[in-house]
Design a protein around this motif. Structure first.
Motif, PDB file in Angstrom:
ATOM      1  N   LEU A   1       0.452  -1.037   0.062  1.00 39.88           N
ATOM      2  CA  LEU A   1       0.131  -0.184   0.055  1.00 39.88           C
ATOM      3  C   LEU A   1       0.978   1.021  -0.096  1.00 39.88           C
ATOM      4  N   ASN A   2       0.142   2.337  -0.551  1.00 35.21           N
ATOM      5  CA  ASN A   2       0.878   3.504   0.029  1.00 35.21           C
ATOM      6  C   ASN A   2       1.178   3.718   1.212  1.00 35.21           C
ATOM      7  N   PRO A   3       2.544   4.367   1.362  1.00 39.42           N
ATOM      8  CA  PRO A   3       2.561   4.671   3.272  1.00 39.42           C
ATOM      9  C   PRO A   3       1.486   5.730   3.839  1.00 39.42           C
ATOM     10  N   GLN A   4       1.621   6.555   2.650  1.00 39.76           N
ATOM     11  CA  GLN A   4       0.443   7.239   3.770  1.00 39.76           C
ATOM     12  C   GLN A   4      -0.608   6.504   4.237  1.00 39.76           C
ATOM     13  N   THR A   5      -1.828   6.057   3.640  1.00 36.93           N
ATOM     14  CA  THR A   5      -2.878   4.956   3.807  1.00 36.93           C
ATOM     15  C   THR A   5      -3.187   3.997   4.877  1.00 36.93           C
ATOM     16  N   ARG A   6      -1.447   3.019   4.639  1.00 40.60           N
ATOM     17  CA  ARG A   6      -1.009   2.099   5.670  1.00 40.60           C
ATOM     18  C   ARG A   6      -0.688   2.754   6.821  1.00 40.60           C
ATOM     19  N   LEU A   7       0.158   3.404   6.826  1.00 42.49           N
ATOM     20  CA  LEU A   7       0.216   4.771   8.486  1.00 42.49           C
ATOM     21  C   LEU A   7      -0.727   4.940   9.008  1.00 42.49           C
ATOM     22  N   ALA A   8      -2.029   6.043   8.380  1.00 44.10           N
ATOM     23  CA  ALA A   8      -3.018   5.969   8.561  1.00 44.10           C
ATOM     24  C   ALA A   8      -4.168   4.728   9.217  1.00 44.10           C
ATOM     25  N   TRP A   9      -4.347   3.697   8.444  1.00 44.76           N
ATOM     26  CA  TRP A   9      -5.089   2.354   8.865  1.00 44.76           C
ATOM     27  C   TRP A   9      -4.250   1.598  10.120  1.00 44.76           C
ATOM     28  N   LEU A  10      -3.536   2.073  10.013  1.00 37.98           N
ATOM     29  CA  LEU A  10      -2.793   1.005  11.162  1.00 37.98           C
ATOM     30  C   LEU A  10      -2.600   1.637  12.364  1.00 37.98           C
ATOM     31  N   ALA A  11      -2.823   3.429  12.617  1.00 38.36           N
ATOM     32  CA  ALA A  11      -2.607   4.162  13.703  1.00 38.36           C
ATOM     33  C   ALA A  11      -4.703   4.372  14.061  1.00 38.36           C
ATOM     34  N   ALA A  12      -5.241   4.244  13.036  1.00 38.82           N
ATOM     35  CA  ALA A  12      -6.919   4.450  12.981  1.00 38.82           C
ATOM     36  C   ALA A  12      -7.062   2.634  13.558  1.00 38.82           C
ATOM     37  N   ALA A  13      -6.391   1.544  13.732  1.00 40.76           N
ATOM     38  CA  ALA A  13      -6.938   0.881  14.169  1.00 40.76           C
ATOM     39  C   ALA A  13      -6.354   0.855  15.499  1.00 40.76           C
ATOM     40  N   ARG A  14      -5.248   0.770  15.545  1.00 41.15           N
ATOM     41  CA  ARG A  14      -4.747   1.330  17.096  1.00 41.15           C
ATOM     42  C   ARG A  14      -4.894   1.929  17.575  1.00 41.15           C
ATOM     43  N   ARG A  15      -5.705   2.885  17.641  1.00 42.31           N
ATOM     44  CA  ARG A  15      -6.525   3.839  18.404  1.00 42.31           C
ATOM     45  C   ARG A  15      -7.690   3.560  18.726  1.00 42.31           C
ATOM     46  N   ALA A  16      -8.227   2.855  18.004  1.00 47.21           N
ATOM     47  CA  ALA A  16      -9.868   1.906  18.021  1.00 47.21           C
ATOM     48  C   ALA A  16      -9.524   1.307  19.230  1.00 47.21           C
ATOM     49  N   PHE A  17      -8.646   0.083  18.917  1.00 45.44           N
ATOM     50  CA  PHE A  17      -8.750  -0.306  19.536  1.00 45.44           C
ATOM     51  C   PHE A  17      -8.272  -0.106  21.532  1.00 45.44           C
ATOM     52  N   ALA A  18      -7.369   1.000  21.641  1.00 45.53           N
ATOM     53  CA  ALA A  18      -7.251   0.960  22.689  1.00 45.53           C
ATOM     54  C   ALA A  18      -8.345   1.737  23.488  1.00 45.53           C
ATOM     55  N   VAL A  19      -9.264   2.523  22.421  1.00 48.22           N
ATOM     56  CA  VAL A  19     -10.162   3.017  23.464  1.00 48.22           C
ATOM     57  C   VAL A  19     -11.096   1.945  23.819  1.00 48.22           C
ATOM     58  N   ASN A  20     -11.460   1.089  23.074  1.00 45.45           N
ATOM     59  CA  ASN A  20     -12.061  -0.496  24.583  1.00 45.45           C
ATOM     60  C   ASN A  20     -11.486  -1.050  24.779  1.00 45.45           C
ATOM     61  N   GLY A  21      -9.818  -0.910  25.127  1.00 44.60           N
ATOM     62  CA  GLY A  21      -9.140  -1.110  26.357  1.00 44.60           C
ATOM     63  C   GLY A  21      -8.682  -2.687  25.592  1.00 44.60           C
ATOM     64  N   PHE A  22      -8.424  -2.913  24.386  1.00 45.88           N
ATOM     65  CA  PHE A  22      -8.088  -4.448  23.935  1.00 45.88           C
ATOM     66  C   PHE A  22      -6.350  -3.745  23.928  1.00 45.88           C
ATOM     67  N   GLY A  23      -6.321  -4.976  23.725  1.00 49.17           N
ATOM     68  CA  GLY A  23      -4.726  -5.593  23.598  1.00 49.17           C
ATOM     69  C   GLY A  23      -4.688  -6.119  21.872  1.00 49.17           C
ATOM     70  N   TRP A  24      -3.227  -5.413  21.241  1.00 50.21           N
ATOM     71  CA  TRP A  24      -3.554  -6.100  20.186  1.00 50.21           C
ATOM     72  C   TRP A  24      -2.099  -7.211  20.282  1.00 50.21           C
ATOM     73  N   ALA A  25      -2.019  -7.996  18.535  1.00 50.98           N
ATOM     74  CA  ALA A  25      -1.070  -8.395  18.053  1.00 50.98           C
ATOM     75  C   ALA A  25      -0.558  -7.930  16.543  1.00 50.98           C
ATOM     76  N   LEU A  26       0.124  -7.558  15.887  1.00 50.88           N
ATOM     77  CA  LEU A  26       0.400  -7.525  14.758  1.00 50.88           C
ATOM     78  C   LEU A  26       0.901  -8.650  14.231  1.00 50.88           C
TER      79      LEU A  26
END
Length: 351
Positions: free
Chosen positions: A294-319
């Protein structure tokens, strides 16, 4: 991991505990995809030493707290396979990391109680005793990776049977469970939680797959065109310059019309948060990622948005994963400590 399912993620339910917190050791993690899943070398000696002690310490120092190890059952059934897995777990723990061990069989449906299901039970009867020496605080058995059934209703029954086998051998361990339909959000939301302490419910997240995997489910599409997709989608017009042949352009229009933004992504994750609240659950996203093509801007925006949504819900994660193009893309053949993509690490909130 399944490219053509747009809903893949991971959850933990501590039944009967209304205010349970996520164990700190399962806060920020990485899947290691080639150690016991698709090893690039052969033989148990190679399996045991895939990641060096220095590499593991560098991951810990970067803020990683646990590794998830997908395991092909055929590898542990080979001579020396169980010992190699034990050595791998020992290495991970020695570096100060926790570890999730999950069978990732090829070609199993787990819909036949005398066939695939029996093989899954046999796997845990062999592997669970090998994990007993490490104790329950930093080693987490996961029943199976992304189950697929002709009859999804058969999976909860099978899962309870395997849970009983693991619990008999590892009575104090927290066991990771999952829903049918490739361990997806939708599979999880349909699952009736078991009444048991120390169980974790797993789901994976790769939505939308048109974006995160460049629609790998359809080999006829133009990947170079899909790599130009935007995220977030500000407007349908923002996709006009993406272009492509007629078939690819139609997929691009569909993606843009779907309006994928950080808010829409968060809505999907919030559905799991609501499920978790109803069942007093603690949640861990066991897999998520987006293609390095993916183009870097899109990829990084998606990863950051996903991580923020996990954090808001109190979720841990594994990439997914340390050694996979959906994640940090470290070569499976790498030796020594490999520099990690700083932009991806920042998007993940890691050092």
């Amino acid at each position: 991991m399944r490219w053509f399912c747009g809903s893949l993620v991971m959850v933990m339910l501590w039944c009967g505990t209304a205010s349970a917190q996520l164990p700190p050791v399962l806060r920020d993690g990485l899947n290691v995809t080639h150690w016991f899943r698709y090893p690039v070398r052969s033989g148990p000696a190679a399996l045991c030493c895939d990641l060096s002690a220095a590499t593991l310490r560098s991951l810990r120092d970067a803020g990683v707290r646990f590794l998830r190890l997908p395991v092909q059952p055929v590898l542990v059934r080979a001579p020396g396979g169980v010992a190699a897995l034990q050595e791998a777990v020992r290495r991970v723990l020695a570096a100060g990391l926790a570890v999730v061990v999950v069978p990732t069989p090829l070609g199993w449906s787990v819909s036949n109680p005398t066939g695939d299901a029996a093989r899954l039970v046999a796997f845990w009867r062999e592997v669970a005793p090998a994990l007993a020496e490490f104790g329950p605080s930093r080693v987490f058995p996961e029943v199976m990776n992304e189950p697929v059934l002709t009859d999804p209703a058969a999976w909860p029954v099978m899962q309870r049977r395997v849970l009983a086998v693991i619990r008999h051998i590892l009575p104090r361990s927290t066991v990771i469970l999952t829903g049918a339909d490739w361990g997806s959000i939708d599979g999880l939301l349909k699952l009736q939680p078991v009444v048991a302490a120390r169980v974790i419910y797993s789901f994976h997240f790769y939505e939308p797959a048109v974006l995160t995997s460049l629609a790998a489910f359809d080999p006829g599409l133009d990947r170079q065109v899909l790599a130009r997709l935007p995220f977030p989608v500000i407007s349908v017009a923002s996709c006009d310059a993406v272009g492509g042949d007629a078939q690819t352009a139609a997929v691009v229009r569909y993606y843009c019309a779907s309006g994928w933004t950080a808010a829409k992504l968060a809505t999907r994750i919030d559905a799991v948060g609501a499920w978790a609240a109803r069942h007093h659950a603690t949640v861990l996203v066991g897999e998520f990622g987006a293609s390095a093509a993916l183009n870097p801007q899109t990829r990084l925006a998606w990863l950051a948005a996903a991580r923020r949504a996990f954090a808001v819900n109190g979720f841990g994660w594994a990439l997914w994963g340390y050694d996979d193009p959906m994640g940090l893309a470290v070569s499976p053949m790498a030796r020594g400590v490999t520099p990690l993509d700083p932009a991806v690490m920042r998007a993940l909130g890691l050092r």
